[in-house]
Design an enzyme around this catalytic site. Sequence first.
Site, PDB file in Angstrom:
ATOM      1  N   ARG A   9       0.858  -1.205   0.087  1.00 22.30           N
ATOM      2  CA  ARG A   9      -0.099   0.102  -0.034  1.00 22.30           C
ATOM      3  C   ARG A   9       0.870   1.296   0.082  1.00 22.30           C
ATOM      4  NH1 ARG A   9      -4.674  -1.411   4.469  1.00 22.30           N
ATOM      5  NH2 ARG A   9      -5.442  -3.193   3.293  1.00 22.30           N
ATOM      6  N   CYS A  10       2.106   0.902   0.257  1.00 23.61           N
ATOM      7  CA  CYS A  10       3.111   2.208   0.507  1.00 23.61           C
ATOM      8  C   CYS A  10       3.800   2.615  -1.298  1.00 23.61           C
ATOM      9  CB  CYS A  10       4.102   1.969   1.600  1.00 23.61           C
ATOM     10  SG  CYS A  10       5.300   3.092   1.511  1.00 23.61           S
ATOM     11  N   THR A  11       3.662   3.662  -1.404  1.00 20.05           N
ATOM     12  CA  THR A  11       4.237   4.158  -2.618  1.00 20.05           C
ATOM     13  C   THR A  11       5.613   3.941  -2.786  1.00 20.05           C
ATOM     14  OG1 THR A  11       2.508   5.560  -3.153  1.00 20.05           O
ATOM     15  CG2 THR A  11       4.551   6.041  -4.431  1.00 20.05           C
ATOM     16  N   ARG A  14       6.668   0.177  -2.865  1.00 24.65           N
ATOM     17  CA  ARG A  14       6.447  -0.240  -4.116  1.00 24.65           C
ATOM     18  C   ARG A  14       7.470   0.227  -5.172  1.00 24.65           C
ATOM     19  NH1 ARG A  14       0.935   1.607  -3.434  1.00 24.65           N
ATOM     20  NH2 ARG A  14       1.259   3.095  -4.874  1.00 24.65           N
TER      21      ARG A  14
END
Length: 114
Positions: A9-11, A14
């Site tokens: 969920r974390c940019t 990713r």
Amino acid sequence: MIQIYHNNRCTKSRQALQELEKSGQAFEVIYYLETPPAKAQLEELIKKLNIKPFELIRKGEKIYTENYKGKTLGDAEWIDAMVENPILIERPIIVSENKAIIARPTERIKEILR
């Protein structure tokens, strides 16, 4: 082998995963919210990061602001807080054999991939 403590969920997490994929090196993805590190693992990770446990805490998380902000806890207590609430663990963390980094900014991954 390289490991990444990853939250999809974390940019930033990713982005770090994409950088590892581009590197061509073998790595393992650890979804630490689904399989949180045990206390001993977290202690070893902090040692490899060469930081104090409080430096690994995500201060913007709701659980931090509601339950921990402004409190003075010892290192062991911060580790216990992260074991109980892995969402408090900063991410992404990239680990090699004897070193670990928090990959913020993402360019820090180069420190591990050398």
